[in-house]
Design an enzyme around this catalytic site. Structure first.
Site, PDB file in Angstrom:
ATOM      1  N   ASP A 299       0.812  -1.207   0.000  1.00  0.00           N
ATOM      2  CA  ASP A 299       0.000   0.000   0.000  1.00  0.00           C
ATOM      3  C   ASP A 299       0.851   1.264   0.000  1.00  0.00           C
ATOM      4  O   ASP A 299       2.086   1.200   0.120  1.00  0.00           O
ATOM      5  CB  ASP A 299      -0.912   0.011   1.227  1.00  0.00           C
ATOM      6  CG  ASP A 299      -1.834  -1.189   1.266  1.00  0.00           C
ATOM      7  OD1 ASP A 299      -2.285  -1.613   0.188  1.00  0.00           O
ATOM      8  OD2 ASP A 299      -2.099  -1.699   2.369  1.00  0.00           O
TER       9      ASP A 299
ATOM     10  N   TYR B 147       6.457 -10.321   6.641  1.00  0.00           N
ATOM     11  CA  TYR B 147       6.279  -8.895   6.915  1.00  0.00           C
ATOM     12  C   TYR B 147       6.853  -8.562   8.284  1.00  0.00           C
ATOM     13  O   TYR B 147       6.874  -9.402   9.192  1.00  0.00           O
ATOM     14  CB  TYR B 147       4.792  -8.517   6.895  1.00  0.00           C
ATOM     15  CG  TYR B 147       4.195  -8.376   5.519  1.00  0.00           C
ATOM     16  CD1 TYR B 147       4.224  -7.155   4.844  1.00  0.00           C
ATOM     17  CD2 TYR B 147       3.583  -9.459   4.901  1.00  0.00           C
ATOM     18  CE1 TYR B 147       3.669  -7.020   3.585  1.00  0.00           C
ATOM     19  CE2 TYR B 147       3.018  -9.334   3.628  1.00  0.00           C
ATOM     20  CZ  TYR B 147       3.063  -8.110   2.978  1.00  0.00           C
ATOM     21  OH  TYR B 147       2.520  -7.987   1.735  1.00  0.00           O
TER      22      TYR B 147
END
Length: 422
Positions: free
Chosen positions: A187, A211
């Site tokens: 994003d 992540y």
């Protein structure tokens, strides 16, 4: 006088070296021209003398065809998947590629037929066989509007990547014809140290992603957060921990293989930096930031660890309660996992990156020191003993909040719209 003689000798030596290099290039050009004349890709009616660039391209084509046949025989013998660091040649009749360059996992694979070629354009390599290529890229997302170039706002990471590929002449056809795909799309503001893009390879060969989410510990109860995070491990339906895309996604089950919350090797005078490390096979849109947001509420004592159980139980909670996602800036796509893949980086490029990152790190540390100096000039306010109590009193429990439409309600609405349009 002696100095002038020295310069003359140096110039003569340089001229002699240049003449020798010219002779070497001419011999190489003749050799490549001979190879090009016998290449199966060349047209019989083409009477233009190949340039060194075109000849080199044709030589690569002929060489890759030979290596490809050898590699195909080895693959058929051992039944192994093709790794990125080996040559892979498609058959003359078909090339399999991802149709949408990084869409959803149920996107069909398209068989494309090659038209019979009677010639080629000098100076291009589009008629040659292609390699399977994976590129690992690193980026800092603060100034970009996300990864995907489908976004209406520029710049995006993907648009900059394609500009670089075109400048380096590594993209010899259109994006669609290159079967481009990406391992994931981050994003706006999100960074990555191990994003992977593919050319002539399908996206869904990616076995897993890691992540990392950085945060200052402050007054958070990290032991409760870890207890709640452990509930995410395994395969669950994460529709209440994502931004639902009912048009394109029907399966919201994902597998988390590890979720660790631990101290990071960085601290300030009055706080400590921590990190959440999340590993899984694949992730939904905004899934990591939604999970982190709920864990922050638990760490603040505003929610119980059992709220994770309730949100993962879609029978009990078919609709997602409205809550704000965690900020995007501390999120990093750490790495993407593939089977039998080894990425190569030259020592010069690695050293240049190390030096660049060291310089950037020192600059940011200097800026941090300036802010710290400014803070030291200000007196800290007295802590408010009622602040925590007021925050808890104003907090609306997740399970008591307004709920978003369920997946079934969203799909029914989409179907109704399509019926009206027809």
């Amino acid at each position: 006088m002696a100095a002038a003689d020295g310069e003359t000798v140096a110039l003569r030596t340089e001229v002699a070296a240049l003449r020798l290099r010219v002779l070497e290039l001419e011999r190489e050009n003749q050799r490549l021209a001979q190879i090009a004349s016998s290449c199966s890709c060349s047209a019989k009616e083409d009477t233009v003398t190949p340039s060194p660039v075109a000849s080199a391209s044709l030589y690569g084509c002929d060489q890759e065809l030979h290596k490809g046949k050898q590699h195909e025989s080895r693959t058929s013998e051992h039944g192994a998947n093709l790794p990125f660091d080996h040559m892979a040649i498609s058959t003359e009749k078909e090339v399999l590629c991802n149709s949408d360059g990084g869409g959803h996992s149920d996107a069909p694979k398209i068989k494309r037929s090659h038209a019979k070629r009677t010639g080629h354009q000098v100076g291009t390599v589009s008629h040659c066989q292609k390699r399977l290529v994976a590129l690992k890229i690193m980026y800092f997302g603060q100034r970009f509007y996300g990864f995907a170039s489908e976004a209406q706002t520029e710049p995006t990471i993907e648009s900059e990547v394609f500009k670089a590929l075109e400048r380096a002449r590594l993209l010899v056809s259109s994006r669609k014809e290159s079967c481009y795909s990406r391992c994931g799309r981050t994003d706006k503001g999100v960074s990555a140290t191990g994003q992977v893009i593919h050319i002539k390879y399908v996206r869904f060969s990616c076995l897993g992603r890691e992540y990392k989410y950085l945060f200052w510990k402050g007054g958070l109860d990290t032991s409760k957060m870890q207890k709640a995070a452990s509930k995410f491990i395994g395969e669950h339906d994460f529709r209440n921990f994502c931004k639902m895309d009912a048009v394109n996604v029907s399966n919201y089950k994902r597998r988390i293989t590890d979720f660790d919350i631990s101290a990071y090797d960085q601290r300030s005078s009055d706080d400590e930096l921590w990190a959440m490390t999340i590993k899984g096979s694949a992730f939904l849109w905004h899934q990591v930031r939604c999970m982190v947001a709920v864990l922050f509420l638990i760490g603040q004592g505003l929610e119980s660890t059992f709220v994770v159980d309730s949100l993962l139980d879609i029978t009990k909670t078919p609709r997602k309660p409205q809550y704000t996602m965690a900020p995007e800036l501390p999120l990093i796509l750490r790495s993407c996992l593939f089977d039998k893949v080894s990425f190569m980086c030259s020592s010069d490029a690695r050293q240049a990156l190390i030096e660049h990152f060291k310089d950037e790190y020192h600059q940011y540390m200097l800026q941090a020191a300036i802010y710290y100096e400014a803070l030291s000039c200000l007196s800290s306010p007295e802590p408010n003993p009622y602040e925590s109590h007021q925050k808890k009193r104003n907090h609306i429990p997740l399970m008591s909040r307004q709920m978003e439409p369920s997946y079934e309600e969203r799909t029914s609405k989409v179907k109704a719209k399509s019926t009206v349009l027809k």
